[in-house]
Design a protein around this motif. Structure first.
Motif, PDB file in Angstrom:
ATOM      1  N   THR A  28     -38.587  23.684   9.644  1.00 34.97           N
ATOM      2  CA  THR A  28     -39.816  23.804  10.444  1.00 34.97           C
ATOM      3  C   THR A  28     -41.082  23.619   9.595  1.00 34.97           C
ATOM      4  O   THR A  28     -42.107  23.224  10.134  1.00 34.97           O
ATOM      5  CB  THR A  28     -39.873  25.164  11.150  1.00 34.97           C
ATOM      6  OG1 THR A  28     -39.694  26.199  10.183  1.00 34.97           O
ATOM      7  CG2 THR A  28     -38.799  25.264  12.225  1.00 34.97           C
ATOM      8  N   THR A  29     -41.010  23.893   8.300  1.00 36.39           N
ATOM      9  CA  THR A  29     -42.195  23.761   7.451  1.00 36.39           C
ATOM     10  C   THR A  29     -42.108  22.572   6.493  1.00 36.39           C
ATOM     11  O   THR A  29     -43.125  22.153   5.939  1.00 36.39           O
ATOM     12  CB  THR A  29     -42.413  25.034   6.608  1.00 36.39           C
ATOM     13  OG1 THR A  29     -41.281  25.224   5.757  1.00 36.39           O
ATOM     14  CG2 THR A  29     -42.630  26.254   7.493  1.00 36.39           C
ATOM     15  N   ILE A  31     -40.591  22.714   3.632  1.00 36.90           N
ATOM     16  CA  ILE A  31     -40.728  23.316   2.300  1.00 36.90           C
ATOM     17  C   ILE A  31     -39.361  23.803   1.830  1.00 36.90           C
ATOM     18  O   ILE A  31     -38.537  24.234   2.633  1.00 36.90           O
ATOM     19  CB  ILE A  31     -41.718  24.504   2.348  1.00 36.90           C
ATOM     20  CG1 ILE A  31     -43.125  23.986   2.632  1.00 36.90           C
ATOM     21  CG2 ILE A  31     -41.687  25.315   1.061  1.00 36.90           C
ATOM     22  CD1 ILE A  31     -44.139  25.082   2.876  1.00 36.90           C
ATOM     23  N   ALA A  39     -40.766  34.700   1.609  1.00 38.22           N
ATOM     24  CA  ALA A  39     -40.748  34.112   2.960  1.00 38.22           C
ATOM     25  C   ALA A  39     -39.333  34.227   3.522  1.00 38.22           C
ATOM     26  O   ALA A  39     -38.357  33.959   2.828  1.00 38.22           O
ATOM     27  CB  ALA A  39     -41.167  32.654   2.894  1.00 38.22           C
ATOM     28  N   PRO A  41     -37.627  32.796   6.629  1.00 36.25           N
ATOM     29  CA  PRO A  41     -37.479  32.034   7.873  1.00 36.25           C
ATOM     30  C   PRO A  41     -36.164  32.381   8.575  1.00 36.25           C
ATOM     31  O   PRO A  41     -35.246  32.915   7.956  1.00 36.25           O
ATOM     32  CB  PRO A  41     -37.479  30.583   7.402  1.00 36.25           C
ATOM     33  CG  PRO A  41     -37.005  30.641   6.003  1.00 36.25           C
ATOM     34  CD  PRO A  41     -37.493  31.954   5.452  1.00 36.25           C
ATOM     35  N   ASN A  45     -33.192  27.742  11.033  1.00 39.39           N
ATOM     36  CA  ASN A  45     -34.142  26.741  10.559  1.00 39.39           C
ATOM     37  C   ASN A  45     -33.932  26.325   9.104  1.00 39.39           C
ATOM     38  O   ASN A  45     -34.732  25.571   8.564  1.00 39.39           O
ATOM     39  CB  ASN A  45     -35.576  27.264  10.714  1.00 39.39           C
ATOM     40  CG  ASN A  45     -35.951  27.458  12.155  1.00 39.39           C
ATOM     41  OD1 ASN A  45     -35.523  26.706  13.020  1.00 39.39           O
ATOM     42  ND2 ASN A  45     -36.745  28.488  12.432  1.00 39.39           N
ATOM     43  N   CYS A  63     -42.199  25.042  -2.545  1.00 42.72           N
ATOM     44  CA  CYS A  63     -42.982  26.182  -2.066  1.00 42.72           C
ATOM     45  C   CYS A  63     -44.025  26.559  -3.127  1.00 42.72           C
ATOM     46  O   CYS A  63     -43.718  26.626  -4.315  1.00 42.72           O
ATOM     47  CB  CYS A  63     -42.034  27.366  -1.820  1.00 42.72           C
ATOM     48  SG  CYS A  63     -42.850  28.903  -1.349  1.00 42.72           S
TER      49      CYS A  63
END
Length: 192
Positions: A28-29, A31, A39, A41, A45, A63
């Motif tokens: 989704t990012t 990264i 982080a 997630p 994902n 990141c």
């Protein structure tokens, strides 16, 4: 072989034992992160890669929070020792500072830092300058050739990185307190 369930458990626990063993890519990012990244997630994902290079090849970017380039086993993780190690390999394997007009600036440029910084790193990690390390490497190479071959002194000097027989003799006497010929004679008499 990466197993999704094992990697997912390690990532959710932020287990430092897995740091550097795999990288988490977040679809989704776009990264990728280290397993210890704060982080978190959702598992649906993410996908896992065995190396940062594999994650980048798949189109993910590093990141900025957990800095994957500092993961264990990466050159940045070793810090300045990695830079010194690269410079040492260039000196030992490629003769980067061979010759009497050796240039630390060229060596420093090859490892991507300034000459003064390279000298400071050598002083910190090896307690010697790059030129001193190169001199020791050359003289040790010469000693091995003296002991193991019948080559003439001129050939030994040149193969060891010295540009002149005079300089070779001077450095040899400075280090061993004997001339190369004396060392060779004593080696031969011991082997009989």
């Amino acid at each position: 072989m990466l197993h999704f369930a094992e990697c997912d458990r390690a990532r959710l626990a932020r287990d430092p034992n897995y740091d550097g063993r795999f990288f988490t890519a977040v679809r989704t990012t776009g990264i990728y992160c280290r397993p210890v990244c704060p982080a978190q997630p959702r598992s649906v994902n993410v996908s896992y890669f065995p190396s940062a290079a594999a994650a980048e090849h798949a189109g993910f970017r590093p990141c900025l929070r957990c800095r994957p380039e500092t993961a264990p086993f990466s050159p940045a993780w070793e810090g300045t020792r990695a830079t010194v190690g690269r410079a040492l390999r260039l000196i030992v394997d490629e003769g980067a500072l061979d010759g009497d007009d050796a240039c630390v600036e060229h060596l420093a440029e090859r490892v991507g830092i300034g000459a003064r910084q390279l000298s400071r790193l050598f002083a910190r990690h090896l307690n010697a300058s790059p030129v001193q390390v190169a001199k020791t490497t050359r003289i040790q190479r010469a000693k091995r050739l003296l002991d193991s071959t019948e080559l003439p002194m001129t050939d030994i000097a040149l193969r060891s990185g010295f540009r002149s027989l005079r300089r070779f003799n001077a450095v040899f006497i400075e280090v061993y307190r004997r001339s190369p010929s004396e060392i060779r004679r004593s080696t031969r008499s011991r082997s009989r």
